[in-house]
Design an enzyme around this catalytic site. Sequence first.
Site, PDB file in Angstrom:
ATOM      1  N   LYS A 149       7.545 -38.524  -6.537  1.00 47.31           N
ATOM      2  CA  LYS A 149       8.870 -38.862  -5.635  1.00 47.31           C
ATOM      3  C   LYS A 149       8.417 -40.263  -4.686  1.00 47.31           C
ATOM      4  O   LYS A 149       7.791 -40.375  -3.787  1.00 47.31           O
ATOM      5  CB  LYS A 149       9.217 -37.926  -4.723  1.00 47.31           C
ATOM      6  N   LEU A 154      13.019 -38.735 -13.504  1.00 46.16           N
ATOM      7  CA  LEU A 154      13.695 -37.368 -13.483  1.00 46.16           C
ATOM      8  C   LEU A 154      14.989 -37.464 -12.880  1.00 46.16           C
ATOM      9  O   LEU A 154      16.112 -36.383 -13.113  1.00 46.16           O
ATOM     10  CB  LEU A 154      12.710 -36.362 -13.035  1.00 46.16           C
ATOM     11  N   GLY A 155      15.184 -38.269 -11.978  1.00 45.13           N
ATOM     12  CA  GLY A 155      16.301 -38.309 -10.979  1.00 45.13           C
ATOM     13  C   GLY A 155      16.108 -39.403 -10.014  1.00 45.13           C
ATOM     14  O   GLY A 155      15.097 -39.744  -9.680  1.00 45.13           O
ATOM     15  N   GLN A 156      17.310 -39.693  -9.226  1.00 44.68           N
ATOM     16  CA  GLN A 156      17.490 -40.719  -8.308  1.00 44.68           C
ATOM     17  C   GLN A 156      18.222 -40.152  -7.133  1.00 44.68           C
ATOM     18  O   GLN A 156      19.305 -39.603  -7.314  1.00 44.68           O
ATOM     19  CB  GLN A 156      17.848 -41.920  -8.681  1.00 44.68           C
ATOM     20  N   GLY A 157      17.592 -40.161  -5.734  1.00 43.46           N
ATOM     21  CA  GLY A 157      18.376 -39.751  -4.652  1.00 43.46           C
ATOM     22  C   GLY A 157      18.413 -40.857  -3.486  1.00 43.46           C
ATOM     23  O   GLY A 157      18.219 -41.991  -3.698  1.00 43.46           O
ATOM     24  N   GLY A 158      19.285 -40.632  -2.394  1.00 38.83           N
ATOM     25  CA  GLY A 158      19.510 -41.388  -1.516  1.00 38.83           C
ATOM     26  C   GLY A 158      17.999 -42.136  -1.014  1.00 38.83           C
ATOM     27  O   GLY A 158      17.996 -43.173  -0.378  1.00 38.83           O
ATOM     28  N   PHE A 159      16.746 -41.375  -1.134  1.00 44.81           N
ATOM     29  CA  PHE A 159      15.526 -41.768  -0.268  1.00 44.81           C
ATOM     30  C   PHE A 159      14.793 -42.325  -1.525  1.00 44.81           C
ATOM     31  O   PHE A 159      13.642 -42.824  -1.250  1.00 44.81           O
ATOM     32  CB  PHE A 159      14.690 -40.591  -0.038  1.00 44.81           C
ATOM     33  N   GLY A 160      15.069 -42.399  -2.819  1.00 38.94           N
ATOM     34  CA  GLY A 160      13.969 -42.905  -3.751  1.00 38.94           C
ATOM     35  C   GLY A 160      14.375 -42.338  -4.921  1.00 38.94           C
ATOM     36  O   GLY A 160      15.326 -41.329  -5.293  1.00 38.94           O
ATOM     37  N   ASP A 167      19.061 -29.460   5.066  1.00 39.43           N
ATOM     38  CA  ASP A 167      19.771 -30.266   3.734  1.00 39.43           C
ATOM     39  C   ASP A 167      19.629 -29.266   2.530  1.00 39.43           C
ATOM     40  O   ASP A 167      19.436 -29.674   1.651  1.00 39.43           O
ATOM     41  CB  ASP A 167      19.058 -31.556   3.516  1.00 39.43           C
TER      42      ASP A 167
END
Length: 853
Positions: free
Chosen positions: A561, A539-545, A658
């Site tokens: 997640k 679904l998506g990717q961020g700084g933590f995984g 955040d």
Amino acid sequence: MLPTPTLHLRTATPPLLLLLALALLPPLCHSSDAISATQWLSVNQTLVSRSGEFELGFFKPGDLSSWYVGIWYKNIPDRVVVWVANRDDPVKGPNGVLQIDGNRVVIRDGARARVWASNSSTEPSLVNPVAQILDTGNFVLKEAEDSGSSYAWQSFDHPTDTLLPEMRLGWDSKTGLDRYIRSWKSPDDPSSGDFTFKLNRFGFPEIFLWRGDVRIYRSGPWIGPRFSGVPEMKPSAILDFEFVTDADEVYYQFVLRDKSILSRLVVNSTGSLQRFTWVPSGQVWNPFWYAPKDQCDSFRECGTWGICDTNSSPVCKCPPGFKPSNPQAWTLRDGSSGCVRTTELECGSDGFLPVKNMKLPESTAALVYPDMSLAECAAQCGRNCSCNGYSNRLIDGSGSGCVMWAGGLEDLREYGDGTGGQTLFIRLAAADLAAVKGRNDSDRRKGIAKFTGIAVGMGILLLALGVYVAWKARALARVLREQQGSHDRSQDMSRFGDEGVSSKKEYPEEGQDGDLDLPLFDFSVIKMCSGGFCDTNKLGQGGFGSVYKGALPDGQLVAIKRLAKNSGQGMDEFKNEVKLIARLQHRNLVRLVGCCVEMDEKVLIYEYLPNRSLDSILFNRERSTGLDWPKRFHIICGIARGLLYLHQDSRFRIIHRDLKASNILLDGDLNPKISDFGMARIFGRDQTEANTRRVVGTYGYMAPEYAMDGLFSVKSDVFSFGVLVLEIVSGKKNRGFYYENHELNLLGHTWNFWKDGRGLEIMDLSAGDGYSTSEVRRCIQVGLLCVQERAEDRPTMSSVVLMLSSETASMRQPKQPGFCLRRNPLESDSSSSKRDIMCCTENQMTVTILDGR
């Protein structure tokens, strides 16, 4: 000269004769509080009550071309309309008139056709009628010579969205009137809206807030000094509350003790009940009370027999002798299915369990015995096998009266902090009652034993401490004698004085709250649910995984997640997110379904939200057209309510740290839910701010004092919320936004437009043109108030929620926003996987640029 005739107009009068007759009637020539049958009121004239407090006349809201007859406060700068005659029958054009027609007050348009009329009176025709605006704000039709309160018609019998002092909300059986207030359709449209606040006179009377034909909130029944579900409704020097129920009437009203004070109760177009009082010194309407205010105010939040308590986690629980009707849904924090008995009742042997601090159940079908004592009530309820609960009718000190409920008890709420409620007696099977009594006796014995143990332990400790102090004193005296006269005495004393000093922790431990009632999954199961973490499910990717779509073995869709092994979020941040989300329950916070901790794998499992994150729609040119203004405003209000819950209404005071568009997830109905609590911090109830050496957050959303000095508070989240509001209104990102000189970000650009009176020009064109200009302008002003440079200038989230939900709340003019973080114009947009590390001499700053989901 011909005398001016007194006319009784009939609908059958030929149009030409009617026009001629009206032409002969003299208009109102001077300021007055009344008109007679030989006068009429036009658009440019008003009636003013004798005290000068209320004014009646024609008004045109917003940019509409329609005209309405209304009543407003005369001496308050921003017009606040408290009553509208023709709310659903506006006059088209500025040529309307108000006049008396026999026993009616009528409004006619430019062609002199009747567009509205007051209801007919059953009394004989008035001989010399006048229509008068009274000092209470009541517009009445009566005989000119009658100085009493006998009216052929009065506006107080037909309220719109506002309840004024001495106005009655409720039922009059003699006239058949059911008086209730109904919201405006929008801040600029006074026609009948979706929300009504209406008294139910059956059973044990109480007032419900409805959205259409769905109940969304109830006051609870009247129990003497207040409504059962409004514990803050306490006697004051300002207001007296009255509730009358007899054979002729059932109604609620409030009366002002000090007539110089203005107060009103409003149901607004967003479905919020609000009480305001006017503060002359500040020239503002002060928000005095509002509802619904928390999750447990939602009607039937925990279903039949379920008890809602905002001080527990999850908020829904079953009373003793009951169990969840749907255990799986209950585990996943959905208590709407309610509870069921663990043991079936046997009428002859049942008993009653007292449950304290309870809001009384929904009481439409309750039986009320005003003169019965509580003992008599218990006996009669015990003999009636269908009676499932009883309580006192009043708690005004007399404890008189009896109320009984049959069937399942609905909309139960416990005030765990002891601020409200009363004792409710719930019917239980004998076995369950004995089990509860046994547990209570056991707990009592354990408590006595624990107290005794503590007392003995404290005695021993005090004795040991006394011995130690005596020994230490003798030792110290000996040392002092040996070193008397020595120049090192002060150094030795300093050494003794430093014994036992320990370093102070920057923050309190948060791991003392006990085990979490949260499902733990094996990593192999999670891997199978996500299809082996394949890219097609990502679904998506961020700084933590990365976040993947998956399905649990029972078929429930979830968002998984998986924290990257080399991410900045370690075990502390992981535990923090699990602890916080598992304990927080609100419709605008994402719900945690489970987690996994296995070797070096850390996984969080959330409810699946099909519309993903706000940024994926808002900043996408093709998808943003699906976000019209009503949806955007709904999202803004939802985020505000979620943040208010974190700051004020939850068990803890939470600073998110955040808040950004990618951390706002949207469900199928575009309801916003705040997510990603890895960086959140818990504050003590008396704590207002803290400092950190590790600044975390997202470029463009961080408050100046946090980004530069590491100082964070609830006002840091307020700043981030303000950025979000302006992004939602404009459809533009704060980071990466440039205008003309390539120096100003979105905040600076909006600020310049606002100063020039062109604030509406930042509105996103893809939101369509079906929006309220006052609503958009209010959101921009709220956003700018939230991003002011000085933290102390920013409002709290409780003030923000009231400003957003009220069309009449007065707001300060914003000051310059904070510009401390500006992006280099030469810097290109980063991909979702990039991160910036900014190092300063004082603070280590970790800044997340984009966190895609």
